[in-house]
Design a protein around this motif. Sequence first.
Motif, PDB file in Angstrom:
ATOM      1  N   PHE A 218       0.656  -1.531   0.196  1.00 50.18           N
ATOM      2  CA  PHE A 218       0.053   0.022  -0.028  1.00 50.18           C
ATOM      3  C   PHE A 218       0.818   1.025  -0.122  1.00 50.18           C
ATOM      4  O   PHE A 218       1.274   1.415   0.667  1.00 50.18           O
ATOM      5  CB  PHE A 218      -0.930   0.008   1.057  1.00 50.18           C
ATOM      6  CG  PHE A 218      -2.254   0.884   1.055  1.00 50.18           C
ATOM      7  CD1 PHE A 218      -3.088   0.213   0.756  1.00 50.18           C
ATOM      8  CD2 PHE A 218      -1.831   1.980   1.778  1.00 50.18           C
ATOM      9  CE1 PHE A 218      -4.397   1.631   0.380  1.00 50.18           C
ATOM     10  CE2 PHE A 218      -2.548   3.224   1.337  1.00 50.18           C
ATOM     11  CZ  PHE A 218      -4.013   2.636   0.713  1.00 50.18           C
ATOM     12  N   LEU A 219       1.053   1.913  -0.422  1.00 45.23           N
ATOM     13  CA  LEU A 219       1.717   3.357  -1.132  1.00 45.23           C
ATOM     14  C   LEU A 219       1.206   4.590   0.060  1.00 45.23           C
ATOM     15  O   LEU A 219       0.100   4.870  -0.730  1.00 45.23           O
ATOM     16  CB  LEU A 219       1.419   3.763  -2.614  1.00 45.23           C
ATOM     17  CG  LEU A 219       2.342   2.395  -3.876  1.00 45.23           C
ATOM     18  CD1 LEU A 219       2.348   3.203  -5.257  1.00 45.23           C
ATOM     19  CD2 LEU A 219       3.641   1.675  -2.879  1.00 45.23           C
ATOM     20  N   GLY A 220       1.795   5.076   0.316  1.00 41.68           N
ATOM     21  CA  GLY A 220       1.150   6.114   1.632  1.00 41.68           C
ATOM     22  C   GLY A 220       1.028   7.392   0.878  1.00 41.68           C
ATOM     23  O   GLY A 220       1.722   7.799   0.277  1.00 41.68           O
ATOM     24  N   GLN A 221      -0.076   7.725   1.495  1.00 40.12           N
ATOM     25  CA  GLN A 221      -0.275   9.682   0.812  1.00 40.12           C
ATOM     26  C   GLN A 221      -0.399  10.034   2.185  1.00 40.12           C
ATOM     27  O   GLN A 221      -1.593  11.215   2.350  1.00 40.12           O
ATOM     28  CB  GLN A 221      -1.242   9.154  -0.330  1.00 40.12           C
ATOM     29  CG  GLN A 221      -0.737   8.649  -1.604  1.00 40.12           C
ATOM     30  CD  GLN A 221      -1.884   8.495  -2.164  1.00 40.12           C
ATOM     31  OE1 GLN A 221      -2.852   7.810  -2.194  1.00 40.12           O
ATOM     32  NE2 GLN A 221      -2.189   9.924  -3.486  1.00 40.12           N
ATOM     33  N   GLN A 248       4.129   1.170   2.653  1.00 33.70           N
ATOM     34  CA  GLN A 248       5.144   2.234   1.886  1.00 33.70           C
ATOM     35  C   GLN A 248       4.969   3.126   2.447  1.00 33.70           C
ATOM     36  O   GLN A 248       4.655   4.641   1.321  1.00 33.70           O
ATOM     37  CB  GLN A 248       5.787   1.809   0.824  1.00 33.70           C
ATOM     38  CG  GLN A 248       6.662   2.709  -0.192  1.00 33.70           C
ATOM     39  CD  GLN A 248       7.552   2.681  -0.962  1.00 33.70           C
ATOM     40  OE1 GLN A 248       7.487   0.620  -1.598  1.00 33.70           O
ATOM     41  NE2 GLN A 248       7.275   3.319  -2.459  1.00 33.70           N
ATOM     42  N   PRO A 249       5.749   4.285   3.258  1.00 37.39           N
ATOM     43  CA  PRO A 249       5.744   5.476   3.420  1.00 37.39           C
ATOM     44  C   PRO A 249       5.748   6.523   2.115  1.00 37.39           C
ATOM     45  O   PRO A 249       6.880   6.091   1.324  1.00 37.39           O
ATOM     46  CB  PRO A 249       6.727   5.699   5.030  1.00 37.39           C
ATOM     47  CG  PRO A 249       7.295   4.284   5.610  1.00 37.39           C
ATOM     48  CD  PRO A 249       7.316   3.440   4.058  1.00 37.39           C
ATOM     49  N   GLY A 250       5.281   7.224   2.397  1.00 37.23           N
ATOM     50  CA  GLY A 250       5.209   8.582   1.052  1.00 37.23           C
ATOM     51  C   GLY A 250       6.272   8.911   1.265  1.00 37.23           C
ATOM     52  O   GLY A 250       7.289   9.693   2.222  1.00 37.23           O
ATOM     53  N   ASP A 251       6.699  10.002  -0.216  1.00 39.07           N
ATOM     54  CA  ASP A 251       8.221  10.551   0.283  1.00 39.07           C
ATOM     55  C   ASP A 251       8.664  11.489   1.441  1.00 39.07           C
ATOM     56  O   ASP A 251       9.303  12.076   2.033  1.00 39.07           O
ATOM     57  CB  ASP A 251       8.710  11.412  -1.230  1.00 39.07           C
ATOM     58  CG  ASP A 251       9.214  10.120  -2.220  1.00 39.07           C
ATOM     59  OD1 ASP A 251       8.931   9.142  -1.336  1.00 39.07           O
ATOM     60  OD2 ASP A 251       9.525  10.551  -3.647  1.00 39.07           O
ATOM     61  N   SER A 258       2.979  12.203  11.073  1.00 39.54           N
ATOM     62  CA  SER A 258       3.041  11.033   9.701  1.00 39.54           C
ATOM     63  C   SER A 258       4.310   9.810  10.588  1.00 39.54           C
ATOM     64  O   SER A 258       4.090   8.169  11.032  1.00 39.54           O
ATOM     65  CB  SER A 258       3.913  10.899   8.799  1.00 39.54           C
ATOM     66  OG  SER A 258       2.773  12.031   7.795  1.00 39.54           O
ATOM     67  N   ARG A 259       5.555  10.040  11.349  1.00 39.24           N
ATOM     68  CA  ARG A 259       6.494   9.007  12.324  1.00 39.24           C
ATOM     69  C   ARG A 259       5.615   8.484  12.827  1.00 39.24           C
ATOM     70  O   ARG A 259       5.523   6.965  12.965  1.00 39.24           O
ATOM     71  CB  ARG A 259       7.598  10.013  12.629  1.00 39.24           C
ATOM     72  CG  ARG A 259       8.624  10.231  11.570  1.00 39.24           C
ATOM     73  CD  ARG A 259       9.860  10.335  12.163  1.00 39.24           C
ATOM     74  NE  ARG A 259       9.437  11.865  13.391  1.00 39.24           N
ATOM     75  CZ  ARG A 259       9.123  13.088  13.231  1.00 39.24           C
ATOM     76  NH1 ARG A 259       9.833  13.004  12.270  1.00 39.24           N
ATOM     77  NH2 ARG A 259       9.488  13.736  14.173  1.00 39.24           N
ATOM     78  N   ALA A 260       4.115   9.506  13.915  1.00 33.62           N
ATOM     79  CA  ALA A 260       3.629   8.326  14.852  1.00 33.62           C
ATOM     80  C   ALA A 260       2.450   7.648  14.317  1.00 33.62           C
ATOM     81  O   ALA A 260       2.611   6.391  14.629  1.00 33.62           O
ATOM     82  CB  ALA A 260       3.024   9.496  15.514  1.00 33.62           C
ATOM     83  N   ALA A 261       2.430   7.796  12.897  1.00 31.62           N
ATOM     84  CA  ALA A 261       1.208   7.000  12.359  1.00 31.62           C
ATOM     85  C   ALA A 261       2.042   5.446  11.666  1.00 31.62           C
ATOM     86  O   ALA A 261       1.389   4.770  11.427  1.00 31.62           O
ATOM     87  CB  ALA A 261       0.565   7.752  10.824  1.00 31.62           C
ATOM     88  N   HIS A 262       3.422   5.632  11.619  1.00 36.81           N
ATOM     89  CA  HIS A 262       4.106   4.304  11.773  1.00 36.81           C
ATOM     90  C   HIS A 262       4.086   4.160  12.236  1.00 36.81           C
ATOM     91  O   HIS A 262       3.687   2.802  12.244  1.00 36.81           O
ATOM     92  CB  HIS A 262       5.210   4.999  10.764  1.00 36.81           C
ATOM     93  CG  HIS A 262       5.313   5.924   9.239  1.00 36.81           C
ATOM     94  ND1 HIS A 262       6.362   6.488   8.286  1.00 36.81           N
ATOM     95  CD2 HIS A 262       4.649   5.884   8.829  1.00 36.81           C
ATOM     96  CE1 HIS A 262       6.280   7.242   8.232  1.00 36.81           C
ATOM     97  NE2 HIS A 262       4.830   6.953   7.466  1.00 36.81           N
ATOM     98  N   VAL A 270       1.647  -4.199  10.991  1.00 34.93           N
ATOM     99  CA  VAL A 270       1.709  -3.915   9.786  1.00 34.93           C
ATOM    100  C   VAL A 270       3.437  -3.315   9.166  1.00 34.93           C
ATOM    101  O   VAL A 270       3.896  -2.914  10.230  1.00 34.93           O
ATOM    102  CB  VAL A 270       1.136  -2.423   9.059  1.00 34.93           C
ATOM    103  CG1 VAL A 270       0.552  -2.131   7.771  1.00 34.93           C
ATOM    104  CG2 VAL A 270      -0.742  -2.983   9.393  1.00 34.93           C
ATOM    105  N   ASP A 271       3.330  -4.371   8.213  1.00 36.71           N
ATOM    106  CA  ASP A 271       5.356  -4.111   8.340  1.00 36.71           C
ATOM    107  C   ASP A 271       5.107  -3.097   7.264  1.00 36.71           C
ATOM    108  O   ASP A 271       4.150  -2.854   6.314  1.00 36.71           O
ATOM    109  CB  ASP A 271       5.400  -5.546   7.187  1.00 36.71           C
ATOM    110  CG  ASP A 271       5.373  -6.488   8.580  1.00 36.71           C
ATOM    111  OD1 ASP A 271       5.654  -6.877   9.184  1.00 36.71           O
ATOM    112  OD2 ASP A 271       5.322  -7.753   8.536  1.00 36.71           O
ATOM    113  N   LEU A 272       6.522  -2.190   7.448  1.00 36.20           N
ATOM    114  CA  LEU A 272       6.440  -1.371   6.636  1.00 36.20           C
ATOM    115  C   LEU A 272       7.940  -1.399   5.554  1.00 36.20           C
ATOM    116  O   LEU A 272       8.912  -2.126   5.930  1.00 36.20           O
ATOM    117  CB  LEU A 272       7.095   0.115   6.772  1.00 36.20           C
ATOM    118  CG  LEU A 272       6.220   1.040   7.288  1.00 36.20           C
ATOM    119  CD1 LEU A 272       5.479   0.433   8.605  1.00 36.20           C
ATOM    120  CD2 LEU A 272       6.662   2.168   8.395  1.00 36.20           C
ATOM    121  N   GLN A 273       7.532  -1.515   4.204  1.00 35.40           N
ATOM    122  CA  GLN A 273       8.309  -1.359   3.278  1.00 35.40           C
ATOM    123  C   GLN A 273       9.521  -0.170   3.507  1.00 35.40           C
ATOM    124  O   GLN A 273       9.132   1.105   2.836  1.00 35.40           O
ATOM    125  CB  GLN A 273       7.460  -2.062   1.836  1.00 35.40           C
ATOM    126  CG  GLN A 273       8.634  -1.792   0.773  1.00 35.40           C
ATOM    127  CD  GLN A 273       8.239  -2.911  -0.451  1.00 35.40           C
ATOM    128  OE1 GLN A 273       8.101  -3.380  -0.698  1.00 35.40           O
ATOM    129  NE2 GLN A 273       8.357  -1.720  -1.998  1.00 35.40           N
TER     130      GLN A 273
END
Length: 354
Positions: A218-221, A248-251, A258-262, A270-273
């Motif tokens: 899933f591409l993060g936005q 996958q976090p967005g650029d 965003s860091r808290a959401a991750h 949920v695993d991050l790519q």
Amino acid sequence: MALIHPRSLERWQEWRSSRRRAIGIHRAVPPRLRRAVGSGESDVPSGYVLHTRAGDGSAPVLLGVDTTSDTTRGGLLVALTYLHGTAAVLTPAGLELPELTGPDWDHRRLDDPRPALDELGVSSALTLGWHRDVGRLVHEWALAADVPSAVVQHDVLSPFAPPLPPHTTFLAWSAADGDFQRAGRDDVEVRVVGSQRLWQAGHQDSDGSGAVQDRPVFLGQLASIELPRRYTFGAAHSYCRFTDALYQPGDEETDRFSRAAHALLRRRGVDLQLPPLPVADQERPVVAVYSADVLEAAVRGLPAWVHGPRMPTWVHEQWERYGMRRTGAEPTPAPPQDADEPARLIAQILEGTA
């Protein structure tokens, strides 16, 4: 839903600033400039650089470039390959682009480039829009000098896209995009040229094994200013939890929220790519709320969908305009493409041969 500000750039900029303040994103000002402002010093070069490359003697074509982003290089500078006449590129001072290096290019540092543009005898101008400094200068100069100007589409369009400059030509991916962007305007012409990004994706040889892994990404936005984060985070959370997809976090997902959401996604399994991969390097099914990445993935032969429970109406309208398929349906089909390369057609339009 139409553009929120179809004509007024100032009102659009006010909206953009309010949205960035509301969600805590400060990417509108580069970090290097923010540090300089905060310290009371400035290490950011001021002014502009006019880069010129001699051609076959026909009137120069001007490109206005504000950033080094992939959309700038892939949607705008790629036209340089097909320009036969003299090419002129205006950039902020300090902006380094490999396309503008080498013995064929001359470089002039200028505080005010308008007199130099007057002397060049430019026949046409092209930018990604006038919502940044160089783009605005180019379009305001072109309008005053009675020089035809154009804006090339570089992304999927939403109602929150910046308005076009007055009396310009929009080089659109499709007729539907052209109608959407110029709605309510009688001073804008549309030429359909297609998407250079998608054209290249369809004409590049794949370096992958050809086997698509089962686990989607899933591409993060979260950094999108078009949608509240309750929508973008909620979509990512629900999809990744239900399907065991990677996130996958967005650029631009570097702010505190965003860091808290991750971290929350990790706590919920949920695993991050990481590091993030461009679409060209993905070997998984691709999912996003809405993104040109979905279309590129489809062109590259990857299964691709959009996902967003309880999204605003405009998101559903956008999915329909681009043929993006929702999860649970057949994958998004690759958009049709003409045989001719968009960059070549753009160059021909600028030089008046198409």
